[in-house]
Design an enzyme around this catalytic site. Structure first.
Site, PDB file in Angstrom:
ATOM      1  N   CYS A 101      -1.437   5.523  -0.311  1.00 38.09           N
ATOM      2  CA  CYS A 101      -1.340   6.092   0.942  1.00 38.09           C
ATOM      3  C   CYS A 101       0.284   5.418   1.693  1.00 38.09           C
ATOM      4  O   CYS A 101       0.178   5.195   2.875  1.00 38.09           O
ATOM      5  CB  CYS A 101      -2.409   5.378   1.928  1.00 38.09           C
TER       6      CYS A 101
ATOM      7  N   ASN B  52      -9.043 -10.785  -6.006  1.00 39.25           N
ATOM      8  CA  ASN B  52      -7.507  -9.993  -5.919  1.00 39.25           C
ATOM      9  C   ASN B  52      -7.629  -8.927  -7.069  1.00 39.25           C
ATOM     10  O   ASN B  52      -8.264  -9.282  -8.008  1.00 39.25           O
ATOM     11  CB  ASN B  52      -6.416 -11.109  -6.062  1.00 39.25           C
TER      12      ASN B  52
ATOM     13  N   SER C  29     -10.547  -7.767  -1.656  1.00 43.14           N
ATOM     14  CA  SER C  29     -10.215  -9.224  -1.232  1.00 43.14           C
ATOM     15  C   SER C  29     -10.583  -9.500   0.004  1.00 43.14           C
ATOM     16  O   SER C  29     -10.519 -10.775   0.585  1.00 43.14           O
ATOM     17  CB  SER C  29      -8.527  -9.473  -1.441  1.00 43.14           C
TER      18      SER C  29
HETATM   19  N1  SAH Z   1     -11.078   2.550  -0.374  1.00 40.89           N
HETATM   20  C1  SAH Z   1     -11.202   2.331   0.924  1.00 40.89           C
HETATM   21  C2  SAH Z   1      -9.946   1.836   1.588  1.00 40.89           C
HETATM   22  C3  SAH Z   1      -9.080   0.900   1.082  1.00 40.89           C
HETATM   23  S1  SAH Z   1      -7.944   0.272   2.200  1.00 40.89           S
HETATM   24  C4  SAH Z   1     -12.202   3.207   1.781  1.00 40.89           C
HETATM   25  O1  SAH Z   1     -12.327   4.253   1.179  1.00 40.89           O
HETATM   26  O2  SAH Z   1     -12.608   2.883   3.032  1.00 40.89           O
HETATM   27  C5  SAH Z   1      -7.504  -1.102   1.049  1.00 40.89           C
HETATM   28  C6  SAH Z   1      -8.211  -2.370   1.022  1.00 40.89           C
HETATM   29  O3  SAH Z   1      -7.692  -2.908   0.055  1.00 40.89           O
HETATM   30  C7  SAH Z   1      -8.572  -3.140   1.942  1.00 40.89           C
HETATM   31  O4  SAH Z   1      -9.927  -3.056   2.231  1.00 40.89           O
HETATM   32  C8  SAH Z   1      -8.091  -4.267   1.718  1.00 40.89           C
HETATM   33  O5  SAH Z   1      -8.640  -5.626   2.162  1.00 40.89           O
HETATM   34  C9  SAH Z   1      -8.061  -4.463   0.292  1.00 40.89           C
HETATM   35  N2  SAH Z   1      -6.841  -5.093  -0.408  1.00 40.89           N
HETATM   36  C10 SAH Z   1      -5.662  -5.514  -0.168  1.00 40.89           C
HETATM   37  N3  SAH Z   1      -5.030  -6.293  -0.903  1.00 40.89           N
HETATM   38  C11 SAH Z   1      -5.858  -6.410  -1.937  1.00 40.89           C
HETATM   39  C12 SAH Z   1      -5.771  -7.050  -3.273  1.00 40.89           C
HETATM   40  N4  SAH Z   1      -4.745  -7.691  -3.744  1.00 40.89           N
HETATM   41  N5  SAH Z   1      -6.948  -7.038  -3.944  1.00 40.89           N
HETATM   42  C13 SAH Z   1      -7.983  -6.434  -3.620  1.00 40.89           C
HETATM   43  N6  SAH Z   1      -8.176  -6.042  -2.298  1.00 40.89           N
HETATM   44  C14 SAH Z   1      -7.001  -5.667  -1.590  1.00 40.89           C
END
Ligand code: SAH
Length: 398
Positions: free
Chosen positions: A341, A280, A255
């Site tokens: 996490c 999303n 997102s």
């Molecule tokens: N997989 C990544 C870390 C993910 S951290 C890595 O290995 O580097 C979580 C991520 O989820 C963040 O980038 C945040 O922007 C995203 N996020 C949070 N809520 C979300 C949603 N509803 N839909 C899509 N992405 C989302």
């Protein structure tokens, strides 16, 4: 009879309850404010002597006047010189990483309580070191002085950056500060892990930069990944870029547009074609699953849905929903790597939620690997809060 050496009066003496003392004796490192009997007039961030109700000294700790975690244990021994202790602990932290970190020039150098430096996070990204201070004790003059000079001496970085979390500073009643370089003038670099390259900007991004805790899980997942892959909540492309080695097509979803912009530059840096979608995750997975879209590999790595115990039920519903949609879209023989996490979601809770999702979509899964965070984010056996990341790599069997 007093067991204190004659000079023990130099440190404020914090008397703790039976429950607080029991917690420390069980190997935990926190004492809550409700277990403080007398704070010995300790000042914010002070080194204090911890004493039980019978006057027995349990060790030395850092005091916080603001946090519910009033005491963060440092040592069973007496500590008078915080600067010296911080230097020693940084040396030990660096030596531990030399044993457990491989195939990367980016890793967590200091992980707070798990390195007995409560409230200090240090990450290394190639030639830039980035740190964050979360407690009054680590914000004190001696601790800051030790950390900047010891990190320079140990790691010889081109630059050291401080990453400020204004909300935490406010909660800990620390004066406002801004993020920025405290040494050197280089704020961007390229780091690599498992042979994959990433851009790093010390002054941008979430947390202290990349999600280094998934480094070993990226490599593990890439071993099994194949075919068409979808990386959900991909941030700057950590999993997606690793999958691009073995998958025929990779799509990343997040997102955050700024995160995807870096992800795109990372793909270019590695000479890979990856499709990035700003959306999303809940909406996109619902639409894709309803449209009958299919994948061979799906990664789910959402943010911590449960920030506190109170959020647990909502969090579990969130995990269930994402896993259900992902499983719907996985072809037989497919691979699901699903992560949580949230510390408040236990391993058992998480397994149960994924099991329920599998049951609802009538699929049988095998667990290939059940993995924690990378070893540069150590887990202290007697401090459950240090174990937070869960990554299940599964095979869709039937
Ligand atoms: N997989 C990544 C870390 C993910 S951290 C890595 O290995 O580097 C979580 C991520 O989820 C963040 O980038 C945040 O922007 C995203 N996020 C949070 N809520 C979300 C949603 N509803 N839909 C899509 N992405 C989302």
């Amino acid at each position: 009879m007093s067991r204190h050496p004659p000079d023990s009066s130099q440190l404020p003496r914090v008397v703790i309850s039976v429950r607080g003392a029991q917690r420390l004796r069980e190997g935990h490192v926190w004492v809550y404010r409700s277990d403080i009997v007398s704070d010995g007039s300790a000042t914010p961030g002070a080194l204090v002597e911890i004493v039980d109700g019978r006057g027995k000294t349990l060790g030395t700790a850092l005091y916080s006047s603001a946090s519910q975690i009033a005491i963060r244990f440092l040592s069973r021994e007496r500590v008078d010189d915080l600067e010296k202790l911080v230097r020693q602990r940084i040396c030990q932290a660096v030596a531990y990483r030399e044993r457990v970190v491989h195939d990367t020039d980016a890793y967590r150098v200091v992980f707070s309580e798990a390195d007995f430096l409560p409230g200090l996070i240090v990450d290394r990204y190639n030639d830039i070191v980035s740190f964050q201070v979360l407690t009054q004790g680590m914000d004190s003059g001696p601790a800051r002085k030790a950390l900047v000079s010891e990190l320079s001496e140990q790691l010889h970085p081109e630059a050291i950056a401080e990453r400020v979390d204004p909300k935490i500073r406010e909660l800990e009643r620390l004066p406002a500060r801004s993020s920025g370089l405290v040494h050197g003038d280089k704020s961007t670099t390229v780091f690599s892990m498992n042979g994959v390259k990433f851009h790093y900007d010390a002054l941008l991004g979430q947390k202290t930069g990349a999600f280094l805790d998934q480094r070993e899980n990226y490599a593990a997942t890439a071993q099994y990944a194949r075919g068409e892959a979808l990386d959900v909540c991909c941030y700057q492309g950590g999993f997606a870029l690793h999958l691009a080695k073995s998958c025929s097509r990779v799509t990343g979803v997040d997102s955050s547009r700024p995160a995807l912009e870096v992800a795109d530059r990372n793909a270019e840096l590695n000479g890979k074609e990856i499709e990035w979608i700003e959306a999303n995750a809940f909406d996109l997975l619902r639409d894709y699953a309803a449209a009958g879209q299919q994948y061979d590999t799906v990664i789910l790595d959402p943010p911590a849905f449960a920030k506190s115990k109170r959020d647990l039920d909502t969090a579990l519903r969130g995990y269930k929903e994402l896993n259900l949609r992902a499983l719907k879209m996985l072809r037989p023989g497919g691979i699901l790597a699903t992560c949580s996490c949230s510390y408040h979601v236990s391993q058992a809770d998480f397994l149960q939620v994924v099991a329920e999702a599998a049951c609802d979509v009538h699929k049988s899964l095998r667990i290939l690997e059940s993995r924690p965070q990378a070893k540069d984010h150590p887990i202290l056996l007697n401090v459950p809060e240090t174990a937070y990341l869960k990554c299940l790599i599964m095979h869709v069997t039937l």
